[in-house]
Design an enzyme around this catalytic site. Structure first.
Site, short mmCIF file in Angstrom:
data_model
loop_
_atom_site.label_atom_id
_atom_site.label_comp_id
_atom_site.label_asym_id
_atom_site.label_seq_id
_atom_site.Cartn_x
_atom_site.Cartn_y
_atom_site.Cartn_z
N LEU A 1 0.88 -1.16 0.00
CA LEU A 1 0.00 0.00 0.00
C LEU A 1 0.92 1.21 0.00
O LEU A 1 2.00 1.16 0.61
CB LEU A 1 -0.88 0.01 1.26
CG LEU A 1 -1.96 -1.07 1.37
CD1 LEU A 1 -2.67 -0.99 2.71
CD2 LEU A 1 -2.97 -0.97 0.23
N ASP A 2 0.51 2.28 -0.65
CA ASP A 2 1.33 3.49 -0.67
C ASP A 2 1.51 4.02 0.75
O ASP A 2 0.71 3.72 1.64
CB ASP A 2 0.67 4.58 -1.52
CG ASP A 2 0.53 4.17 -2.97
OD1 ASP A 2 1.31 3.31 -3.42
OD2 ASP A 2 -0.37 4.72 -3.65
N LYS A 3 2.53 4.85 0.92
CA LYS A 3 2.81 5.41 2.24
C LYS A 3 1.59 6.14 2.82
O LYS A 3 1.32 6.08 4.01
CB LYS A 3 4.01 6.36 2.12
CG LYS A 3 4.53 6.88 3.43
CD LYS A 3 5.82 7.66 3.21
CE LYS A 3 6.17 8.49 4.42
NZ LYS A 3 7.38 9.31 4.21
N LYS B 1 -5.14 5.38 -7.68
CA LYS B 1 -4.90 6.81 -7.93
C LYS B 1 -4.85 7.09 -9.45
O LYS B 1 -5.39 8.09 -9.92
CB LYS B 1 -3.59 7.24 -7.27
CG LYS B 1 -3.68 7.27 -5.75
CD LYS B 1 -2.34 7.53 -5.11
CE LYS B 1 -2.44 7.41 -3.59
NZ LYS B 1 -1.15 7.28 -2.94
N THR C 1 -1.55 5.51 2.05
CA THR C 1 -2.76 4.67 2.03
C THR C 1 -2.87 3.92 3.36
O THR C 1 -1.87 3.51 3.94
CB THR C 1 -2.69 3.66 0.87
OG1 THR C 1 -2.58 4.36 -0.36
CG2 THR C 1 -3.94 2.78 0.83
#
Ligand code: URA
Length: 232
Positions: free
Chosen positions: A102-104, A187, A106
């Protein structure tokens, strides 16, 4: 080979500090002999370890559900940022890794395990495992954009995204279900329809639903029932 204190906390006998106390008190035996040194090396599958005269069965593979908070990276080490492995250090299992990323910025469901085959199975592009995201957007979603996301959109790669499911919650929030795991996929999908993600949280993956009672940074082991669901 694993340190005895790690082995014991990994087997859920207690936290690392509790385990050190138990060792000091002579409550732990390896192959019938009291061992007091936390750094004593255990050969998994060979040495027999007992605590208070009861043999301990060590779980080779473990599976945790983590509610990843913002600001933490989905890596096992990082020179700057806190990692998801840092959040699970009290488990005693230093060999855990996240199943996917997961993105930082998220939040939400991240499975942490030391079972490579299990991770591979869930992440395999051929398996099309469902991932459900709660998405808040900068602008409202037009019906044609919803339809475009469901059909598949061009995110600048060779192939458009696979069909997705969009469920409206409000003008500017949706549940989005995707079956792929491309880089920054959600995104980029929203960008492809002229919108922008302002908040992103994964709430389910492969039939496993995030336990909403877990605070950000909280984790727990998966139950047997959850494991069964995920193996389908
Ligand atoms: N899609 C994204 O854009 N970011 C995530 O963290 C997960 C899916």
């Amino acid at each position: 080979m694993l340190r005895l204190d790690k082995w014991l906390s990994g087997a859920n006998v207690g936290s690392r500090s509790q385990v050190k106390e138990y060792l000091k008190k002579g409550l732990v035996k390896v192959n019938g002999e009291v061992v007091r040194e936390p750094e004593y090396k255990i050969e998994e599958g060979k040495d027999r370890v007992s605590f208070r005269e009861k043999e301990i069965i060590y779980k080779k593979y473990v599976y945790y559900m983590l509610n990843k908070p913002k600001g933490v990276v989905s890596a096992t080490r990082d020179p700057i940022d806190e990692t998801v492995l840092d959040l699970l250090k009290d488990t005693g299992y230093g060999n855990l890794f996240p199943v996917g990323r997961l993105d930082k910025d998220t939040e939400g469901l991240l499975i942490m395990t030391n079972d490579g085959d299990f991770a591979h199975h869930l992440l395999s592009p051929k398996k099309h495992v469902d991932k459900v995201y709660y998405v808040e957007m900068a602008g409202p979603m037009a019906e044609e954009d919803r339809k475009a996301l469901e059909a598949g959109v061009d995110i600048g790669e060779k192939k458009p995204t696979l069909p997705a499911k969009v469920e409206r919650i409000s003008d500017t929030s949706i549940y989005l279900t995707i079956t792929e795991g491309r880089y920054h996929q959600v995104k980029r999908m929203l960008k492809a329809v002229g919108n922008e993600v302002v908040y992103l949280k994964r709430i389910a993956m492969g039939g496993l639903v995030l336990d909403e009672s877990l605070p950000g940074g909280g984790y727990r082991e998966l139950t047997e029932e959850e494991m069964r669901k995920m193996r389908v």
